[in-house]
Write an enzyme that holds these catalytic residues in place. Structure first.
Site, PDB file in Angstrom:
ATOM      1  N   CYS A   1       0.802  -1.165  -0.107  1.00 60.85           N
ATOM      2  CA  CYS A   1      -0.109   0.120   0.001  1.00 60.85           C
ATOM      3  C   CYS A   1       0.954   1.062  -0.004  1.00 60.85           C
ATOM      4  O   CYS A   1       1.519   1.447   0.996  1.00 60.85           O
ATOM      5  CB  CYS A   1      -0.694  -0.208   1.203  1.00 60.85           C
TER       6      CYS A   1
ATOM      7  N   CYS B   1       0.190   3.654   2.842  1.00 60.46           N
ATOM      8  CA  CYS B   1       0.723   3.164   4.145  1.00 60.46           C
ATOM      9  C   CYS B   1       2.135   3.355   4.203  1.00 60.46           C
ATOM     10  O   CYS B   1       2.701   3.864   5.077  1.00 60.46           O
ATOM     11  CB  CYS B   1       0.442   1.756   4.187  1.00 60.46           C
TER      12      CYS B   1
END
Length: 119
Positions: free
Chosen positions: A45, A48
């Site tokens: 991600c 993230c």
């Protein structure tokens, strides 16, 4: 001398994120620390990865303990907290879930949120 374990930590926040691999681990952290910011993330991600330095700073510079949960390795735990997208941040205060934020957040926003429960 004992090494630093969850049982030794008491209510003193950790200075770096703690990787959590089970519901029991997360429950123990939440019960032992006043304020726990839990970062549900995935290695693939992009947002993230962009959030990582921010959560490290929050862990180092605030009274909150930061927990990190890899949603791919801990799908049941992520599901238990209703995580549908990453990053999802769940804030616990005094043993209760008090906030849930989905998406990339700025350091100032997170610091203000954490400070509202730690001060």
């Amino acid at each position: 001398m004992a090494t630093d374990t969850a049982t030794d930590a008491g209510s003193t926040p950790a200075n770096e994120p703690i990787h959590v691999d089970s519901a029991d681990d997360l429950d123990a952290l939440v019960s032992e620390h006043n304020v726990v910011l839990t970062d549900f993330y995935a290695d693939w991600c992009g947002p993230c990865q962009m959030l990582e330095p921010t959560v490290e700073t929050i862990a180092a510079e605030t009274a909150a303990t930061v927990a990190k949960v890899d949603v791919d390795a801990n799908q049941q735990l992520a599901s238990a907290y209703g995580v549908r997208g990453v990053p999802t941040l769940v804030l616990f205060a005094d043993g209760e879930q008090v906030e849930e934020i989905v998406g990339l957040q700025g350091e100032d926003q997170l610091r203000t949120l954490v400070d509202s429960y730690t001060n």
